[in-house]
Design a protein around this motif. Structure first.
Motif, short mmCIF file in Angstrom:
data_model
loop_
_atom_site.label_atom_id
_atom_site.label_comp_id
_atom_site.label_asym_id
_atom_site.label_seq_id
_atom_site.Cartn_x
_atom_site.Cartn_y
_atom_site.Cartn_z
N ASP A 79 0.83 -1.20 0.00
CA ASP A 79 0.00 0.00 0.00
C ASP A 79 0.86 1.26 0.00
O ASP A 79 0.49 2.28 -0.59
N ARG A 80 2.01 1.20 0.67
CA ARG A 80 2.90 2.36 0.75
C ARG A 80 3.80 2.48 -0.46
O ARG A 80 4.04 3.58 -0.96
N LEU A 81 4.32 1.36 -0.96
CA LEU A 81 5.39 1.39 -1.95
C LEU A 81 4.98 0.94 -3.35
O LEU A 81 5.62 1.34 -4.33
N GLY A 82 3.97 0.09 -3.46
CA GLY A 82 3.75 -0.55 -4.74
C GLY A 82 4.99 -1.35 -5.12
O GLY A 82 5.45 -2.20 -4.35
N GLU A 83 5.56 -1.07 -6.29
CA GLU A 83 6.75 -1.80 -6.74
C GLU A 83 8.06 -1.04 -6.47
O GLU A 83 9.12 -1.47 -6.91
N ARG A 84 7.97 0.06 -5.75
CA ARG A 84 9.19 0.82 -5.44
C ARG A 84 10.07 0.05 -4.46
O ARG A 84 9.60 -0.85 -3.75
N PRO A 85 11.37 0.39 -4.35
CA PRO A 85 12.30 -0.43 -3.57
C PRO A 85 12.08 -0.39 -2.07
O PRO A 85 11.81 0.66 -1.49
N TYR A 86 12.22 -1.54 -1.46
CA TYR A 86 12.39 -1.70 -0.01
C TYR A 86 13.73 -2.41 0.14
O TYR A 86 13.83 -3.62 -0.01
N HIS A 87 14.79 -1.66 0.40
CA HIS A 87 16.15 -2.20 0.35
C HIS A 87 16.41 -3.14 1.53
O HIS A 87 15.95 -2.91 2.65
N ASP A 88 17.19 -4.18 1.25
CA ASP A 88 17.45 -5.23 2.24
C ASP A 88 18.09 -4.65 3.51
O ASP A 88 19.01 -3.83 3.45
N ALA A 89 17.60 -5.12 4.65
CA ALA A 89 18.05 -4.58 5.93
C ALA A 89 19.54 -4.83 6.18
O ALA A 89 20.30 -3.89 6.48
N LEU A 90 19.99 -6.07 6.08
CA LEU A 90 21.35 -6.39 6.49
C LEU A 90 22.39 -5.94 5.47
O LEU A 90 23.50 -5.55 5.86
N VAL A 91 22.05 -5.97 4.18
CA VAL A 91 22.99 -5.44 3.19
C VAL A 91 23.16 -3.94 3.40
O VAL A 91 24.28 -3.41 3.40
N THR A 92 22.05 -3.24 3.61
CA THR A 92 22.12 -1.80 3.87
C THR A 92 22.90 -1.51 5.14
O THR A 92 23.74 -0.60 5.17
N LEU A 93 22.64 -2.28 6.19
CA LEU A 93 23.33 -2.04 7.46
C LEU A 93 24.82 -2.30 7.34
O LEU A 93 25.65 -1.58 7.93
N THR A 94 25.20 -3.29 6.56
CA THR A 94 26.62 -3.58 6.35
C THR A 94 27.30 -2.43 5.62
O THR A 94 28.42 -2.02 5.97
N TRP A 95 26.61 -1.89 4.60
CA TRP A 95 27.18 -0.73 3.87
C TRP A 95 27.30 0.46 4.81
O TRP A 95 28.27 1.23 4.76
N MET A 96 26.30 0.64 5.69
CA MET A 96 26.36 1.71 6.67
C MET A 96 27.52 1.53 7.63
O MET A 96 28.20 2.48 8.02
N ALA A 97 27.76 0.29 8.02
CA ALA A 97 28.89 0.00 8.91
C ALA A 97 30.21 0.39 8.27
O ALA A 97 31.11 0.94 8.93
N ALA A 98 30.33 0.13 6.96
CA ALA A 98 31.57 0.45 6.26
C ALA A 98 31.78 1.95 6.10
O ALA A 98 32.93 2.40 5.98
N ARG A 99 30.70 2.71 6.09
CA ARG A 99 30.80 4.15 5.86
C ARG A 99 30.82 4.98 7.14
O ARG A 99 30.93 6.21 7.08
N THR A 100 30.65 4.32 8.30
CA THR A 100 30.65 5.01 9.58
C THR A 100 31.70 4.41 10.50
O THR A 100 32.26 3.35 10.21
N SER A 101 31.96 5.08 11.63
CA SER A 101 32.99 4.57 12.53
C SER A 101 32.59 4.59 14.00
O SER A 101 33.23 3.93 14.83
N ARG A 102 31.52 5.32 14.34
CA ARG A 102 31.20 5.52 15.75
C ARG A 102 29.80 5.05 16.14
O ARG A 102 29.62 4.45 17.19
N VAL A 103 28.81 5.34 15.31
CA VAL A 103 27.42 5.07 15.69
C VAL A 103 27.17 3.58 15.88
O VAL A 103 27.75 2.74 15.18
N ARG A 104 26.28 3.26 16.81
CA ARG A 104 25.79 1.88 16.91
C ARG A 104 24.89 1.59 15.72
O ARG A 104 24.26 2.47 15.14
N LEU A 105 24.81 0.32 15.36
CA LEU A 105 24.11 -0.13 14.15
C LEU A 105 22.98 -1.07 14.55
O LEU A 105 23.22 -2.17 15.03
#
Length: 278
Positions: free
Chosen positions: A48-74
Motif C-alpha cells: 500500500d505504501r510502496l507498490g513496486e518501489r524499492p524496499y532495500h534489504d536490511a542487512l545489506v544496507t546495514l553492512t554498507w552503513m557500517a563500512a561508511r561510519t565509525s562511531r554510531v551503533r548499528l
C-alpha cells in the motif's frame, strides 16, 4: 538521553547509496545510532505504501552503513524472526559485529503481516513460540563452542557457528512490540526493549511486566536498555525529558517519507533543537 535515527530503506528511495548517505550524515551530526527496517516482500501495508518501489534489504544496507561510519551503533528495527533462519542470521550478524568493531544492536520482532508469512511459507499463528526458540538458538550459537538444542521448531546437536561476535557475551538483543507476550519475551530472553510510538505513560505502565518477568527468570536488571522509536515531528525537548524520567535510554526517530533531501535537512534541524553533538 541518546538519540538514534532510522534510515528510509523502507520508503522507495531509488538509490540505496542515498539511504546510506543519511546514516553518514546522522553520524556527522552526533547521533548515537542508526537503524534499518526489515521486510522481505512488498505485500499488505508495505505494498500500500510502496507498490513496486524499492524496499532495500536490511542487512545489506546495514553492512554498507557500517563500512561508511565509525562511531554510531548499528541497529535493526526490527528483524522479523519467522522470515529468517537463526543459524544463517547468527553467522551474518557475528560477521557484521566484527567488521563494525562491535557496534551491532540486534532488534528482533515476531511480525504482524500475515500475507507476507503466507507468501514466504511460514506460519503466522505460532510465530511467538518460534521466535522464542529463535532467540535461544542465536544465544547458544553465539556463546557456546558447540551448541545443542531440542525444540519444536529447531532441533540440532553439535552445531558450531564461527565467527563469534566481537561483543561479549554477544550483541545486545532488543525486542520490539508492546503487548504482554513481547514484554515477557524481553524479560525472559533479551537485554532490552524497542517499542514503537508509545507515550511515556504507556512505557511506564508496561515496564513492570518486563521487570517482574525478568526477576522470576533470575535476570535482575532487565531491561538493561529501553529504546523507543518515534516519528521525528512528534518529539520535542520537553517530551524527550518525559521519556527520560520514566527510564527510556534512547529515542530513535524516523521520517514518514523517502525524500532524502527533506530528511537530511530534518536531521540537522532536529540535532540543533535537541542539542545533539554539542
Amino acid at each position: 538521553m541518546k538519540f538514534g535515527f532510522t534510515v528510509p530503506n523502507n520508503f522507495g528511495v531509488d538509490d540505496p547509496a542515498d539511504v546510506v548517505g543519511l546514516a553518514v550524515r546522522a553520524e556527522e551530526l552526533g547521533f548515537d545510532s542508526v537503524w534499518v527496517n526489515h521486510h522481505v516482500l512488498n505485500v499488505g501495508y508495505v505494498w500500500d505504501r510502496l507498490g513496486e518501489r524499492p524496499y532495500h534489504d536490511a542487512l545489506v544496507t546495514l553492512t554498507w552503513m557500517a563500512a561508511r561510519t565509525s562511531r554510531v551503533r548499528l541497529g535493526t528495527s526490527v528483524l522479523v524472526m519467522p522470515y529468517l533462519h537463526p543459524m544463517v542470521l547468527a553467522k551474518e550478524l557475528a560477521t557484521l559485529d566484527r567488521l563494525s568493531g562491535g557496534r551491532l544492536v540486534v532488534g528482533l520482532g515476531v511480525g504482524s503481516l500475515p500475507e507476507e508469512n503466507e507468501l514466504l511459507g511460514v506460519g503466522y499463528d505460532d510465530r511467538g513460540a518460534l521466535s522464542n526458540e529463535f532467540i535461544e538458538v542465536l544465544n547458544l550459537l553465539w556463546t557456546q563452542s558447540s551448541a545443542d538444542f531440542d525444540g519444536t521448531h529447531y532441533s540440532f546437536k553439535g552445531a558450531v557457528s564461527s565467527p563469534k561476535p566481537l561483543q561479549q557475551p554477544r550483541p545486545p538483543i532488543l525486542i520490539g512490540g508492546n503487548r504482554p507476550p513481547a514484554l515477557r519475551r524481553v524479560g525472559r530472553l533479551a537485554d532490552g526493549w524497542h517499542p514503537m510510538m508509545l507515550s511515556p505513560d504507556s512505557v511506564a505502565k508496561r515496564l513492570p511486566v518486563i521487570r517482574e518477568t525478568a526477576e522470576s527468570a533470575g535476570r535482575p536488571g532487565i531491561p538493561a536498555e529501553v529504546s523507543v522509536r518515534l516519528a521525528a515531528d512528534k518529539l520535542t525537548p520537553a517530551l524527550a525529558a518525559e521519556y527520560a524520567s520514566v527510564g527510556v535510554d534512547e529515542l530513535v526517530i524516523s521520517w514518514n517519507t523517502g525524500d532524502v533531501a527533506e530528511i537530511s535537512d530534518g536531521l540537522a534541524a532536529f540535532a540543533a533543537e535537541h542539542g545533539i553533538g554539542r
